[in-house]
Design an enzyme around this catalytic site. Structure first.
Site, short mmCIF file in Angstrom:
data_model
loop_
_atom_site.label_atom_id
_atom_site.label_comp_id
_atom_site.label_asym_id
_atom_site.label_seq_id
_atom_site.Cartn_x
_atom_site.Cartn_y
_atom_site.Cartn_z
CG ASP A 287 -2.03 0.98 1.19
OD1 ASP A 287 -1.76 2.18 0.99
OD2 ASP A 287 -3.19 0.57 1.35
CB SER B 155 -10.28 5.79 -1.08
OG SER B 155 -9.16 4.95 -0.94
N GLY C 282 -15.12 3.68 4.28
CA GLY C 282 -13.81 4.27 3.99
C GLY C 282 -13.18 3.76 2.71
CG HIS D 63 -8.79 -2.66 -1.91
ND1 HIS D 63 -9.72 -1.94 -2.63
CD2 HIS D 63 -8.54 -1.93 -0.79
CE1 HIS D 63 -10.01 -0.82 -1.99
NE2 HIS D 63 -9.31 -0.78 -0.86
CG HIS E 114 -6.59 -2.48 3.55
ND1 HIS E 114 -5.81 -1.36 3.29
CD2 HIS E 114 -7.81 -2.20 3.05
CE1 HIS E 114 -6.55 -0.45 2.66
NE2 HIS E 114 -7.77 -0.94 2.51
P1 DGP Z 1 -9.39 1.90 0.77
O1 DGP Z 1 -9.40 3.18 1.50
O2 DGP Z 1 -9.82 0.69 1.60
O3 DGP Z 1 -10.15 1.98 -0.54
O4 DGP Z 1 -7.86 1.60 0.43
C1 DGP Z 1 -7.23 2.03 -0.73
C2 DGP Z 1 -5.76 1.96 -0.46
O5 DGP Z 1 -5.11 1.99 -1.69
C3 DGP Z 1 -5.20 3.12 0.36
O6 DGP Z 1 -4.67 2.61 1.57
C4 DGP Z 1 -4.12 3.72 -0.51
C5 DGP Z 1 -3.89 2.68 -1.56
N1 DGP Z 1 -3.60 3.17 -2.88
C6 DGP Z 1 -4.32 4.07 -3.59
N2 DGP Z 1 -3.77 4.25 -4.79
C7 DGP Z 1 -2.66 3.45 -4.83
C8 DGP Z 1 -1.70 3.18 -5.83
O7 DGP Z 1 -1.70 3.72 -6.93
N3 DGP Z 1 -0.71 2.29 -5.51
C9 DGP Z 1 -0.68 1.65 -4.30
N4 DGP Z 1 0.32 0.80 -4.10
N5 DGP Z 1 -1.60 1.88 -3.35
C10 DGP Z 1 -2.57 2.76 -3.61
#
Ligand code: DGP
Length: 114
Positions: A30, A95, A93, A100, A102
């Site tokens: 992340d 985004s 939350g 996905h 975590h």
């Molecule tokens: P959520 O808030 O549950 O939708 O988590 C989305 C996560 O994705 C957040 O922790 C940041 C991560 N994220 C967003 N864009 C990118 C990206 O382009 N690359 C990576 N590695 N992570 C990303």
């Protein structure tokens, strides 16, 4: 989905720090890590959220949950423990609208989440 950032990562169109990949699943660090280990585990298939899982997807979702402990082992957090989080929808939350999970570990995680 053409404009989905996680679809682009899964197709190799934009870079990510990939820790695991097979034909169905990809896992990458992340960008906004909340723990020493913070990996996002996603299906390569575009599914927008937990709300959008269909009957045909259940095998794929089971597959992801079969992979997660193996990935935790590979990342060195299986014995110490870890947390798997899915954020669904705006109050949850979420985004990025590509389902996905975590995978967080490497420190003692607090409960309840905010
Ligand atoms: P959520 O808030 O549950 O939708 O988590 C989305 C996560 O994705 C957040 O922790 C940041 C991560 N994220 C967003 N864009 C990118 C990206 O382009 N690359 C990576 N590695 N992570 C990303």
């Amino acid at each position: 989905m053409n404009d989905c950032i996680f679809c682009k990562i899964s197709k190799g169109e934009i870079p990510a720090d990939i820790v695991y990949e097979d034909e169905k699943v990809i896992a990458f660090n992340d960008l906004q890590a909340q723990a020493p280990t913070h990996v996002l585990v996603i299906p390569k298939k575009h599914i927008a959220s937990l709300n959008d899982i269909e009957e045909d997807d259940l095998e794929l979702i089971s597959y992801i949950f079969d992979r997660i402990p193996k990935l935790a082992s590979k990342l060195g957090i299986k014995k110490s423990g870890y947390r798997v989080v899915n954020n669904c929808g705006s109050d949850g939350g979420q985004s990025v609208n590509h389902i996905h999970f975590h995978l967080l570990g490497g420190r003692s995680l607090q409960w309840p989440p905010g």
